[in-house]
Design a protein around this motif. Structure first.
Motif, PDB file in Angstrom:
ATOM      1  N   LYS A  48       1.906  41.613 -11.831  1.00  9.69           N
ATOM      2  CA  LYS A  48       2.275  40.538 -12.753  1.00  9.69           C
ATOM      3  C   LYS A  48       1.041  39.898 -13.379  1.00  9.69           C
ATOM      4  CE  LYS A  48       5.274  36.435 -12.931  1.00  9.69           C
ATOM      5  NZ  LYS A  48       6.189  35.583 -12.141  1.00  9.69           N
ATOM      6  N   GLN A 263       5.777  47.032 -28.042  1.00 11.72           N
ATOM      7  CA  GLN A 263       6.352  46.147 -27.037  1.00 11.72           C
ATOM      8  C   GLN A 263       5.451  46.106 -25.793  1.00 11.72           C
ATOM      9  OE1 GLN A 263       8.995  44.164 -27.650  1.00 11.72           O
ATOM     10  NE2 GLN A 263       8.878  45.031 -29.715  1.00 11.72           N
ATOM     11  N   ARG A 264       5.676  45.112 -24.972  1.00 18.26           N
ATOM     12  CA  ARG A 264       4.895  44.994 -23.736  1.00 18.26           C
ATOM     13  C   ARG A 264       5.086  46.233 -22.868  1.00 18.26           C
ATOM     14  NH1 ARG A 264       7.913  40.624 -24.423  1.00 18.26           N
ATOM     15  NH2 ARG A 264       6.895  38.716 -25.140  1.00 18.26           N
ATOM     16  N   GLN A 269       5.065  42.879 -14.921  1.00 18.19           N
ATOM     17  CA  GLN A 269       5.811  41.641 -15.057  1.00 18.19           C
ATOM     18  C   GLN A 269       4.935  40.600 -15.749  1.00 18.19           C
ATOM     19  OE1 GLN A 269       8.196  40.319 -11.611  1.00 18.19           O
ATOM     20  NE2 GLN A 269       7.480  42.160 -10.546  1.00 18.19           N
ATOM     21  N   TYR A 270       5.587  39.644 -16.395  1.00 18.65           N
ATOM     22  CA  TYR A 270       4.891  38.651 -17.203  1.00 18.65           C
ATOM     23  C   TYR A 270       5.501  37.274 -16.929  1.00 18.65           C
ATOM     24  CZ  TYR A 270       3.814  42.976 -19.725  1.00 18.65           C
ATOM     25  OH  TYR A 270       3.416  44.250 -20.048  1.00 18.65           O
ATOM     26  N   GLY A 272       6.886  33.505 -17.811  1.00 14.94           N
ATOM     27  CA  GLY A 272       7.822  33.138 -18.859  1.00 14.94           C
ATOM     28  C   GLY A 272       7.174  32.822 -20.194  1.00 14.94           C
ATOM     29  N   MET A 274       4.488  34.044 -21.458  1.00 14.80           N
ATOM     30  CA  MET A 274       4.086  35.290 -22.124  1.00 14.80           C
ATOM     31  C   MET A 274       5.288  35.959 -22.773  1.00 14.80           C
ATOM     32  SD  MET A 274       1.418  36.906 -19.352  1.00 14.80           S
ATOM     33  CE  MET A 274      -0.138  36.092 -18.979  1.00 14.80           C
ATOM     34  N   LEU A 275       6.433  35.889 -22.089  1.00 14.02           N
ATOM     35  CA  LEU A 275       7.644  36.490 -22.639  1.00 14.02           C
ATOM     36  C   LEU A 275       8.131  35.747 -23.873  1.00 14.02           C
ATOM     37  CD1 LEU A 275       9.570  37.224 -19.319  1.00 14.02           C
ATOM     38  CD2 LEU A 275       8.343  38.861 -20.754  1.00 14.02           C
ATOM     39  N   GLU A 276       7.702  34.504 -24.047  1.00 11.21           N
ATOM     40  CA  GLU A 276       8.064  33.751 -25.243  1.00 11.21           C
ATOM     41  C   GLU A 276       7.247  34.189 -26.454  1.00 11.21           C
ATOM     42  OE1 GLU A 276       7.510  29.675 -24.211  1.00 11.21           O
ATOM     43  OE2 GLU A 276       9.132  29.666 -22.730  1.00 11.21           O
ATOM     44  N   GLY A 279       6.366  40.494 -28.426  1.00  9.41           N
ATOM     45  CA  GLY A 279       5.972  41.571 -27.530  1.00  9.41           C
ATOM     46  C   GLY A 279       4.775  42.375 -27.998  1.00  9.41           C
ATOM     47  N   TYR A 286      -3.213  43.675 -22.205  1.00  7.04           N
ATOM     48  CA  TYR A 286      -2.376  44.028 -21.055  1.00  7.04           C
ATOM     49  C   TYR A 286      -2.656  45.450 -20.577  1.00  7.04           C
ATOM     50  CZ  TYR A 286       0.456  39.891 -22.278  1.00  7.04           C
ATOM     51  OH  TYR A 286       0.891  38.607 -22.549  1.00  7.04           O
TER      52      TYR A 286
END
Length: 292
Positions: A48, A263-264, A269-270, A272, A274-276, A279, A286
């Motif tokens: 993560k 996309q990521r 895992q990322y 929250g 980062m997910l906002e 991608g 990363y």
């Protein structure tokens, strides 16, 4: 006389998990480019990413202006002095060339590089041997003073080229083995890295300049046609810190019908925050987790 700036990151992302984690078990993944300094904190146990920061400044002569600005980043960002499990430093934008591993001779690495680029006074020539299925050697040069400073500050000899991480990341993409071809366009400031595959076979990787979106279209279409690929059929994946309405995206969309955002990487895992973010932001940063 050097000028002191109040260095503030253009992007800063973390959450409470950073304070709750033993950072001595984590990796610090750093990317240095012309006018940029970015890093992520990566927890290998959970796979993560826990934090990300990215600084931008105006590049001039790499050995002078960029080094001075990076020194000021160190003065302002105390997280960089944490006792991480390891530190990996990636150079983005350095001169580089690719050689098939079967043809590589370590004693000739300078000769390989200088067939494509002139020798520089302050250069250190390095090589990344990429594991199968890539099986390519990425030979590149970095500035001697900048390399020495970063090695000393981070107490590390773990060095890679940013393109080496991209070459290991792209095979995870669903369209990697597209037999009509797939072109990955990773955009940085005033330049972009173009990587083209067909059926999972690497055909081309090069770094090219841009000032407008049409510059990217021209270089991309020209490269595809030289390789005998049809730009109307090739899948194009665009990445970088670009808004959805960026000039590059608009112009590519006009001429290349199969355009998508990168996309990521799905195997990580990322947090929250980062997910906002979109991608396609920081895909190359990363990707460094594949090199640890």
């Amino acid at each position: 006389m050097s000028v002191t700036y109040n260095m503030q990151p253009a992007f800063a992302v973390d959450d409470a998990s950073l304070l709750e984690t033993d950072l001595t078990t984590c990796h610090l993944l750093v990317m240095v480019g012309q006018g940029t300094f970015s890093y992520v904190v990566f927890d290998p146990v959970g796979g993560k990413f826990l934090a990300l920061k990215s600084y931008n400044f105006q590049p001039q002569k790499l050995a002078v202006a960029d080094l001075e600005m990076i020194e000021q980043v160190f003065d302002a960002d105390r997280l960089l002095f944490t006792a991480f499990r390891s530190v990996l430093i990636a150079f983005d934008g350095a001169d580089g060339t690719l050689v098939p591993e079967k043809q590589y001779n370590s004693q000739l690495k300078k000769d390989y590089l200088h067939l494509a680029y002139p020798e520089k006074l302050q250069e250190v020539v390095m090589a990344d041997i990429l594991p199968p299925p890539v099986s390519i050697v990425n030979i590149y040069s970095v500035d001697k003073d900048l390399l020495g400073f970063l090695r000393k500050e981070f107490s590390t000899d773990r060095i890679v080229h940013a393109h080496s991480a991209l070459l290991q990341a792209y095979p995870y993409d669903f369209d990697f083995r597209n037999y009509d071809g797939v072109a990955y366009v990773a955009v940085q400031r005033n330049r972009f890295t173009l990587t083209i595959y067909m059926g999972g076979k690497l055909l081309n990787q090069q770094e090219l300049p841009w000032q407008t979106g049409l510059d990217v279209v021209y270089h991309l279409v020209n490269a595809l046609r030289l390789l005998g690929l049809d730009e109307q059929r090739v899948k194009v994946k665009l990445g970088g810190v670009l808004p959805n309405d960026s000039d590059i995206h608009r112009e590519l969309h006009k001429f290349l019908p199969n355009l998508e955002w990168m996309q990521r990487l799905p195997e990580f895992q990322y947090i929250g925050k980062m997910l906002e973010m979109p991608g396609h932001y920081f895909h190359n940063l990363y990707a460094l987790a594949l090199c640890v």
